[in-house]
Motif scaffolding. Structure first.
Motif, mmCIF file in Angstrom:
data_model
loop_
_atom_site.group_PDB
_atom_site.id
_atom_site.type_symbol
_atom_site.label_atom_id
_atom_site.label_comp_id
_atom_site.label_asym_id
_atom_site.label_seq_id
_atom_site.Cartn_x
_atom_site.Cartn_y
_atom_site.Cartn_z
ATOM 1 N N ASP A 24 -8.918 -20.380 -17.899
ATOM 2 C CA ASP A 24 -7.897 -21.093 -18.678
ATOM 3 C C ASP A 24 -8.361 -22.490 -19.055
ATOM 4 O OD1 ASP A 24 -5.878 -19.214 -18.970
ATOM 5 O OD2 ASP A 24 -5.008 -19.680 -17.024
ATOM 6 N N VAL A 25 -8.862 -23.230 -18.082
ATOM 7 C CA VAL A 25 -9.236 -24.625 -18.299
ATOM 8 C C VAL A 25 -10.747 -24.760 -18.139
ATOM 9 C CG1 VAL A 25 -8.928 -26.995 -17.511
ATOM 10 C CG2 VAL A 25 -7.014 -25.404 -17.414
ATOM 11 N N VAL A 26 -11.372 -25.453 -19.111
ATOM 12 C CA VAL A 26 -12.802 -25.736 -19.045
ATOM 13 C C VAL A 26 -12.962 -27.208 -18.709
ATOM 14 C CG1 VAL A 26 -14.973 -25.780 -20.314
ATOM 15 C CG2 VAL A 26 -13.319 -23.991 -20.772
ATOM 16 N N THR A 27 -13.763 -27.514 -17.697
ATOM 17 C CA THR A 27 -14.096 -28.895 -17.370
ATOM 18 C C THR A 27 -15.601 -29.021 -17.424
ATOM 19 O OG1 THR A 27 -14.133 -28.385 -15.020
ATOM 20 C CG2 THR A 27 -12.087 -29.278 -15.901
ATOM 21 N N GLY A 28 -16.061 -30.173 -17.853
ATOM 22 C CA GLY A 28 -17.495 -30.345 -17.949
ATOM 23 C C GLY A 28 -17.891 -31.776 -18.174
ATOM 24 N N GLU A 29 -19.201 -31.956 -18.251
ATOM 25 C CA GLU A 29 -19.780 -33.280 -18.463
ATOM 26 C C GLU A 29 -21.111 -33.094 -19.160
ATOM 27 O OE1 GLU A 29 -20.051 -36.042 -15.069
ATOM 28 O OE2 GLU A 29 -22.203 -36.056 -15.477
ATOM 29 N N TYR A 30 -21.395 -33.970 -20.133
ATOM 30 C CA TYR A 30 -22.743 -33.978 -20.684
ATOM 31 C C TYR A 30 -23.219 -35.405 -20.805
ATOM 32 C CZ TYR A 30 -20.451 -34.388 -25.317
ATOM 33 O OH TYR A 30 -19.682 -34.759 -26.377
ATOM 34 N N ARG A 31 -24.541 -35.573 -20.692
ATOM 35 C CA ARG A 31 -25.187 -36.885 -20.676
ATOM 36 C C ARG A 31 -26.299 -36.888 -21.706
ATOM 37 N NH1 ARG A 31 -25.357 -39.850 -16.046
ATOM 38 N NH2 ARG A 31 -23.654 -39.384 -14.638
ATOM 39 N N VAL A 32 -26.404 -37.994 -22.439
ATOM 40 C CA VAL A 32 -27.444 -38.151 -23.442
ATOM 41 C C VAL A 32 -28.010 -39.553 -23.316
ATOM 42 C CG1 VAL A 32 -27.984 -38.139 -25.901
ATOM 43 C CG2 VAL A 32 -26.254 -36.602 -25.027
ATOM 44 N N GLN A 33 -29.354 -39.676 -23.236
ATOM 45 C CA GLN A 33 -29.958 -40.997 -23.219
ATOM 46 C C GLN A 33 -30.066 -41.481 -24.659
ATOM 47 O OE1 GLN A 33 -33.575 -41.453 -21.046
ATOM 48 N NE2 GLN A 33 -33.739 -43.606 -21.552
ATOM 49 N N LEU A 34 -29.493 -42.646 -24.918
ATOM 50 C CA LEU A 34 -29.475 -43.222 -26.256
ATOM 51 C C LEU A 34 -30.769 -43.992 -26.521
ATOM 52 C CD1 LEU A 34 -25.783 -44.469 -26.203
ATOM 53 C CD2 LEU A 34 -26.681 -42.380 -27.217
ATOM 54 N N PRO A 35 -31.106 -44.234 -27.781
ATOM 55 C CA PRO A 35 -32.341 -44.955 -28.101
ATOM 56 C C PRO A 35 -32.392 -46.373 -27.524
ATOM 57 C CG PRO A 35 -31.511 -43.864 -30.050
ATOM 58 C CD PRO A 35 -30.469 -43.701 -28.986
ATOM 59 N N ASP A 36 -31.228 -46.980 -27.252
ATOM 60 C CA ASP A 36 -31.244 -48.346 -26.712
ATOM 61 C C ASP A 36 -31.384 -48.365 -25.191
ATOM 62 O OD1 ASP A 36 -28.749 -47.592 -25.802
ATOM 63 O OD2 ASP A 36 -27.632 -48.971 -27.082
ATOM 64 N N GLY A 37 -31.587 -47.206 -24.566
ATOM 65 C CA GLY A 37 -31.818 -47.157 -23.135
ATOM 66 C C GLY A 37 -30.595 -46.795 -22.321
ATOM 67 N N ARG A 38 -29.405 -46.893 -22.877
ATOM 68 C CA ARG A 38 -28.195 -46.528 -22.136
ATOM 69 C C ARG A 38 -28.063 -45.007 -22.075
ATOM 70 N NH1 ARG A 38 -23.458 -48.971 -25.335
ATOM 71 N NH2 ARG A 38 -24.736 -48.143 -26.998
ATOM 72 N N THR A 39 -27.247 -44.550 -21.153
ATOM 73 C CA THR A 39 -26.920 -43.130 -21.064
ATOM 74 C C THR A 39 -25.446 -42.957 -21.401
ATOM 75 O OG1 THR A 39 -28.562 -42.785 -19.339
ATOM 76 C CG2 THR A 39 -26.867 -41.115 -19.561
ATOM 77 N N GLN A 40 -25.163 -42.128 -22.383
ATOM 78 C CA GLN A 40 -23.782 -41.822 -22.751
ATOM 79 C C GLN A 40 -23.328 -40.643 -21.913
ATOM 80 O OE1 GLN A 40 -23.118 -40.158 -26.650
ATOM 81 N NE2 GLN A 40 -21.100 -41.069 -26.773
ATOM 82 N N VAL A 41 -22.194 -40.809 -21.237
ATOM 83 C CA VAL A 41 -21.651 -39.765 -20.379
ATOM 84 C C VAL A 41 -20.292 -39.351 -20.942
ATOM 85 C CG1 VAL A 41 -20.944 -39.145 -18.049
ATOM 86 C CG2 VAL A 41 -22.795 -40.782 -18.394
ATOM 87 N N VAL A 42 -20.127 -38.067 -21.212
ATOM 88 C CA VAL A 42 -18.858 -37.548 -21.726
ATOM 89 C C VAL A 42 -18.339 -36.547 -20.712
ATOM 90 C CG1 VAL A 42 -17.713 -36.319 -23.597
ATOM 91 C CG2 VAL A 42 -19.626 -37.836 -24.101
ATOM 92 N N ARG A 43 -17.197 -36.862 -20.133
ATOM 93 C CA ARG A 43 -16.510 -35.935 -19.222
ATOM 94 C C ARG A 43 -15.314 -35.383 -19.981
ATOM 95 N NH1 ARG A 43 -18.150 -40.302 -16.223
ATOM 96 N NH2 ARG A 43 -19.616 -39.784 -14.563
ATOM 97 N N TYR A 44 -15.164 -34.073 -19.976
ATOM 98 C CA TYR A 44 -14.121 -33.475 -20.810
ATOM 99 C C TYR A 44 -13.364 -32.383 -20.085
ATOM 100 C CZ TYR A 44 -17.536 -29.762 -21.558
ATOM 101 O OH TYR A 44 -18.443 -28.752 -21.381
ATOM 102 N N THR A 45 -12.180 -32.125 -20.611
ATOM 103 C CA THR A 45 -11.329 -31.024 -20.177
ATOM 104 C C THR A 45 -10.783 -30.377 -21.441
ATOM 105 O OG1 THR A 45 -10.686 -32.278 -18.235
ATOM 106 C CG2 THR A 45 -9.333 -30.391 -18.780
#
Length: 176
Positions: free
Chosen positions: A114-135
């Motif tokens: 019924d419910v999907v939970t997850g997370e994805y991470r991407v290293q950006l060109p400026d060195g930071r890591t973008q983290v997206v946690r979703y439901t």
């Protein structure tokens, strides 16, 4: 013997005559013609469709009607008559870390059907890591929380006048 010039002239003349004759014999031979049968197994309509003019009532029919009130209060939400069928539970994850090409990303997700939970991470060109946690679920849709890890780094470019300076070749850049 025929000279080369007269051979070319004769060949061009024959080609022009052939093109003219072909154009006269087969005009429209590649035109689309609809099939004789309608392609579906249903009877043809008895009365042909004639669209009415916008804003004018059709003869013998009711006049323009006001728009119907929305049956759903929020767009994209399931209606009252929606029957929910749970999906297949799953659990997966993957990660890519390749320092040579500066690729660093990962994704993991799980669902109970019924419910999907997850997370994805991407290293950006400026060195930071973008983290997206979703439901995400069938009733309320997709909800994401985006955050960033690390500080943005902007390396100083090459100094003009030195080797590789001024934005030309040899300034480094991405490796593929």
């Amino acid at each position: 013997m025929m000279s080369f010039k007269s051979f070319v002239l004769l060949s061009l003349s024959l080609a022009a005559i052939f093109a003219y004759v072909y154009a006269q014999i087969a005009p429209g031979s590649n035109a689309y013609l609809p099939p004789t049968k309608n392609g579906y197994d249903y009877p043809e309509p008895n009365k042909p469709f004639k669209p009415s003019q916008p804003g004018r009532p059709t003869p013998g029919g009711p006049g323009p009607r006001p728009p119907a009130p929305p049956t759903r209060p929020i767009p994209g939400q399931p209606g009252e008559d929606h029957v929910h069928m749970p999906g297949m539970p799953f659990d997966f994850q993957y990660a890519v870390q390749d320092a040579e090409t500066a690729n660093d990303y990962a994704h993991k997700a799980s669902s109970d059907g019924d419910v999907v939970t997850g997370e994805y991470r991407v290293q950006l060109p400026d060195g930071r890591t973008q983290v997206v946690r979703y439901t995400a679920d069938w009733k309320t849709g997709y909800h994401a929380d985006v955050s960033y890890e690390g500080e943005a780094q902007y390396p100083q470019g090459p100094v003009p006048g030195q080797r590789g300076g001024g934005g030309g070749g040899g300034a480094g850049g991405y490796k593929y």
